[in-house]
Design an enzyme around this catalytic site. Structure first.
Site, PDB file in Angstrom:
ATOM      1  N   LYS A 267     -18.878  24.079 -15.938  1.00  0.00           N
ATOM      2  CA  LYS A 267     -17.692  24.813 -15.472  1.00  0.00           C
ATOM      3  C   LYS A 267     -18.073  26.238 -15.065  1.00  0.00           C
ATOM      4  O   LYS A 267     -18.597  26.998 -15.868  1.00  0.00           O
ATOM      5  CB  LYS A 267     -16.636  24.852 -16.593  1.00  0.00           C
ATOM      6  CG  LYS A 267     -15.399  25.688 -16.267  1.00  0.00           C
ATOM      7  CD  LYS A 267     -14.364  25.632 -17.408  1.00  0.00           C
ATOM      8  CE  LYS A 267     -13.172  26.541 -17.139  1.00  0.00           C
ATOM      9  NZ  LYS A 267     -12.191  26.562 -18.266  1.00  0.00           N
ATOM     10  N   LYS A 279      -2.092  34.075 -18.635  1.00  0.00           N
ATOM     11  CA  LYS A 279      -2.468  34.298 -20.025  1.00  0.00           C
ATOM     12  C   LYS A 279      -1.903  35.625 -20.521  1.00  0.00           C
ATOM     13  O   LYS A 279      -1.687  36.538 -19.736  1.00  0.00           O
ATOM     14  CB  LYS A 279      -3.999  34.378 -20.131  1.00  0.00           C
ATOM     15  CG  LYS A 279      -4.718  33.057 -19.967  1.00  0.00           C
ATOM     16  CD  LYS A 279      -6.215  33.242 -20.147  1.00  0.00           C
ATOM     17  CE  LYS A 279      -6.956  31.930 -19.977  1.00  0.00           C
ATOM     18  NZ  LYS A 279      -6.630  30.940 -21.011  1.00  0.00           N
ATOM     19  N   ARG A 353     -10.529  21.445 -16.308  1.00  0.00           N
ATOM     20  CA  ARG A 353     -10.597  20.001 -16.082  1.00  0.00           C
ATOM     21  C   ARG A 353     -10.359  19.657 -14.611  1.00  0.00           C
ATOM     22  O   ARG A 353     -10.836  18.642 -14.123  1.00  0.00           O
ATOM     23  CB  ARG A 353      -9.607  19.294 -17.012  1.00  0.00           C
ATOM     24  CG  ARG A 353      -8.184  19.725 -16.831  1.00  0.00           C
ATOM     25  CD  ARG A 353      -7.301  19.389 -18.033  1.00  0.00           C
ATOM     26  NE  ARG A 353      -7.432  20.357 -19.115  1.00  0.00           N
ATOM     27  CZ  ARG A 353      -6.773  20.272 -20.272  1.00  0.00           C
ATOM     28  NH1 ARG A 353      -5.964  19.257 -20.509  1.00  0.00           N
ATOM     29  NH2 ARG A 353      -6.939  21.192 -21.200  1.00  0.00           N
TER      30      ARG A 353
HETATM   31  N1  BES Z   1     -10.915  28.843 -20.300  1.00  0.00           N
HETATM   32  C1  BES Z   1      -9.816  28.419 -21.086  1.00  0.00           C
HETATM   33  C2  BES Z   1     -10.217  27.999 -22.482  1.00  0.00           C
HETATM   34  C3  BES Z   1     -10.591  29.115 -23.419  1.00  0.00           C
HETATM   35  C4  BES Z   1      -9.619  29.950 -23.938  1.00  0.00           C
HETATM   36  C5  BES Z   1     -11.895  29.275 -23.810  1.00  0.00           C
HETATM   37  C6  BES Z   1      -9.971  30.965 -24.816  1.00  0.00           C
HETATM   38  C7  BES Z   1     -12.246  30.266 -24.702  1.00  0.00           C
HETATM   39  C8  BES Z   1     -11.289  31.122 -25.199  1.00  0.00           C
HETATM   40  C9  BES Z   1      -9.125  27.222 -20.413  1.00  0.00           C
HETATM   41  O1  BES Z   1      -9.115  27.246 -19.031  1.00  0.00           O
HETATM   42  C10 BES Z   1      -7.712  27.242 -20.870  1.00  0.00           C
HETATM   43  O2  BES Z   1      -7.013  28.148 -20.517  1.00  0.00           O
HETATM   44  N2  BES Z   1      -7.315  26.233 -21.637  1.00  0.00           N
HETATM   45  C11 BES Z   1      -5.992  26.153 -22.152  1.00  0.00           C
HETATM   46  C12 BES Z   1      -5.538  24.721 -22.042  1.00  0.00           C
HETATM   47  C13 BES Z   1      -4.076  24.535 -22.311  1.00  0.00           C
HETATM   48  C14 BES Z   1      -3.247  25.188 -21.218  1.00  0.00           C
HETATM   49  C15 BES Z   1      -3.774  23.051 -22.376  1.00  0.00           C
HETATM   50  C16 BES Z   1      -6.025  26.612 -23.605  1.00  0.00           C
HETATM   51  O3  BES Z   1      -7.008  26.333 -24.315  1.00  0.00           O
HETATM   52  O4  BES Z   1      -5.095  27.282 -24.014  1.00  0.00           O
HETATM   53 ZN    ZN Z   2     -10.614  28.273 -18.140  1.00  0.00          ZN
HETATM   54 MN    MN Z   3      -7.436  28.325 -18.293  1.00  0.00          MN
END
Ligand code: BES
Ligand code: ZN
Ligand code: MN
Length: 495
Positions: A267, A279, A353
């Site tokens: 990724k 976020k 994903r």
């Molecule tokens: N890159 C993030 C995951 C992440 C968050 C890695 C914080 C390390 C620290 C990913 O793209 C993401 O935002 N995932 C979401 C998924 C959710 C919306 C189902 C998450 O983990 O909140």
């Molecule tokens: Zn991400």
């Molecule tokens: Mn994300």
């Protein structure tokens, strides 16, 4: 970092720093014993006077001792002789490396190969010494106007008791250096902020990697190429950003032409603001690290090329930003992936994903023997495993076992979570073939479930490195993981 092997008496060799190990109750290792004899018992006396406890990782800095030519001596605790295992040894190395890189030392003579580690051999020890000492010298100084003033450690001489294990030590040391070089590339890319490390920059670094190594070629697809192919999922993520996406493809040819490659898919999200599902601002800067999976693919290529491993390797890195703007992907939008299946995007922050599913489909054309994807995919993985282990899920138990073993050996560990059919139900959509999120429960597993749908045609494993790719807080910085794990996995496949 340079290295060489030495069998001559450790106290006769001029060096900025001699590093020797001591067990608990001030029991000396063979080299410490030699130094003690050469200095008329001075080493033993200071240890007693300073009441050195010798817990693994404890260090004691001594000035020059008469009878020993080293300008200083660093004594490293190894704990109880009988219970010295891989983890304690690594802890001792990290303590020593931290101490020595904090001193004005350019050349060190390391005599820590004479400690016997219960569950490992000399090759592993030499690999760990070079990897950990080199990694401890890592600094990102390019973005500061004043560089640091300490001279950097640039040479490690390994002291050997005799020549019996010199081949193992030499081989291990080379591997350790190559792993540290791969980690450095991974860390540099990770630490570089989103305004500098863009998808185009990542692609440029992949090209440079290919220029440095004859056995690597790099191909970069631009948005127009991806449109023609039908990579609707990757392009949907990139829509809200002014930085155009790239699909980086690396090929390393070290094996026979007919050997099927191992494929690494990483990724490469160069900044993840979440998109329209934006976020919260707390720690959002750390989302510059959302390309660490891709960076670890480049890093592993660096390591493999330096070692000239006799394997074929393919790397696929989808690179994009995830930002909100008037063109951005919206919650509820339905998009079509390269595989032809449709996805209802219920949360634009579940973008990893989306870029990975098209990259996985693309990887199929290389007919890989196995595919491993590496991604900072879910915050849920940090909740589940903390920052110690990467999450591991996959559709092939042998492959998962091999990755777990490589993690144990390299001490860059992973822990497996179940990928049961039952979880797939959480991805049901009323309007498309699937949704991109599966609700609050089992977030790491449902993310992997989504990827699994794009990995049905090959043996596949997924490493969720959300908790392991970087350190947060005071020591904020990329870790270089999982380059050690991936390298060990590839080393184990040879022969
Ligand atoms: N890159 C993030 C995951 C992440 C968050 C890695 C914080 C390390 C620290 C990913 O793209 C993401 O935002 N995932 C979401 C998924 C959710 C919306 C189902 C998450 O983990 O909140
Ligand atoms: Zn991400
Ligand atoms: Mn994300």
């Amino acid at each position: 970092m340079e290295f060489s092997l030495h069998t001559a008496s450790p106290s006769k060799k001029p060096t900025d720093c001699l590093i020797v190990g001591v067990y608990d109750k001030r029991k000396l290792t063979p080299t410490a014993q030699l130094v003690d004899e050469a200095t008329d018992g001075r080493l033993g006396k200071v240890l007693k006077r300073e009441d050195f406890k010798a817990k693994p990782g404890d260090t004691l800095r001594l000035p020059q001792l008469d009878g020993c030519r080293a300008e200083r001596i660093l004594v490293v605790g190894l704990g109880k002789k009988k219970s010295l295992d891989a983890k304690k040894y690594a802890k001792a190395l990290d303590g020593a490396a931290k101490a020595v890189t904090g001193m004005p030392v350019r050349k060190a003579l390391c005599a820590l190969l004479d400690a016997t580690v219960s569950d490992r051999d000399a090759r592993w020890q030499a690999r760990q010494i070079l990897q950990r000492f080199t990694d401890a010298t890592y600094r990102l100084t390019e973005l500061k106007s004043e560089p640091g003033d300490l001279p950097a450690l640039d040479r490690i001489d390994l002291h050997l008791e005799d020549k019996t294990c010199s081949d193992a030590a030499e081989g291990g040391a080379r591997e350790g250096l190559a792993i540290a070089a791969g980690m450095k590339l991974t860390k540099d890319l990770g630490n570089l902020p989103g305004n500098l490390c863009t998808p185009a920059y990542l692609a440029e670094q992949a090209r440079k990697l290919a220029d440095r190594h004859g056995k690597i070629t790099a191909t970069v697809l631009e948005e127009g190429d991806m449109e023609k192919l039908g990579m609707g999922a990757l392009l949907a993520v990139s829509r809200g950003s002014c930085q155009p996406a790239r699909l980086i493809v690396l090929e390393y040819r070290g094996g026979k032409a007919k050997d099927q490659p191992v494929a690494l898919v990483g990724k490469g999200l160069t900044f993840d603001a979440g998109g329209i599902s934006i976020k919260p601002s707390q720690n959002m800067d750390e989302m510059k690290y959302d390309m660490c999976g891709g960076a670890s693919v480049l890093g592993t290529f660096e390591t493999v090329a330096q070692l000239g491993l006799p394997i074929n390797l393919v790397g696929v890195v989808p690179a994009s930003e995830n930002l909100p703007d008037g063109n951005a992907l919206k919650p509820g939008d339905i998009i079509k992936s390269l595989s032809g299946r449709t996805i209802e995007v219920l949360n634009t922050d579940a973008e990893g994903r989306l870029i990975l599913c098209d990259a996985l489909t693309y990887a199929e054309r290389f007919q890989p023997q196995v595919v491993i994807d590496i991604a900072t995919l879910t915050g849920a993985c940090i909740v589940a495993l903390g920052r110690h282990a990467s999450g591991l899920l996959g559709n092939d138990d042998t492959l998962c076992r091999q990755l777990l073993d490589a993690g144990e050996t390299s001490l860059d560990r992973a822990w497996q979570l179940p990928l049961w059919e039952e979880y797939q139900e959480q991805l049901k959509s009323n309007f498309a073939d699937m949704a991109n999120i599966g609700g609050r429960e089992a977030g790491t597993i449902t993310a992997a479930c989504f990827l699994a749908r794009y990995a049905e045609n090959f043996r596949w494993a997924h490493l969720d490195i959300a908790g392991t790719a970087w350190n947060t807080g005071q020591n904020k910085g990329a870790t270089g993981r999982p380059v050690p794990l991936l390298t060990q996995f590839l080393l184990n496949r040879i022969e």
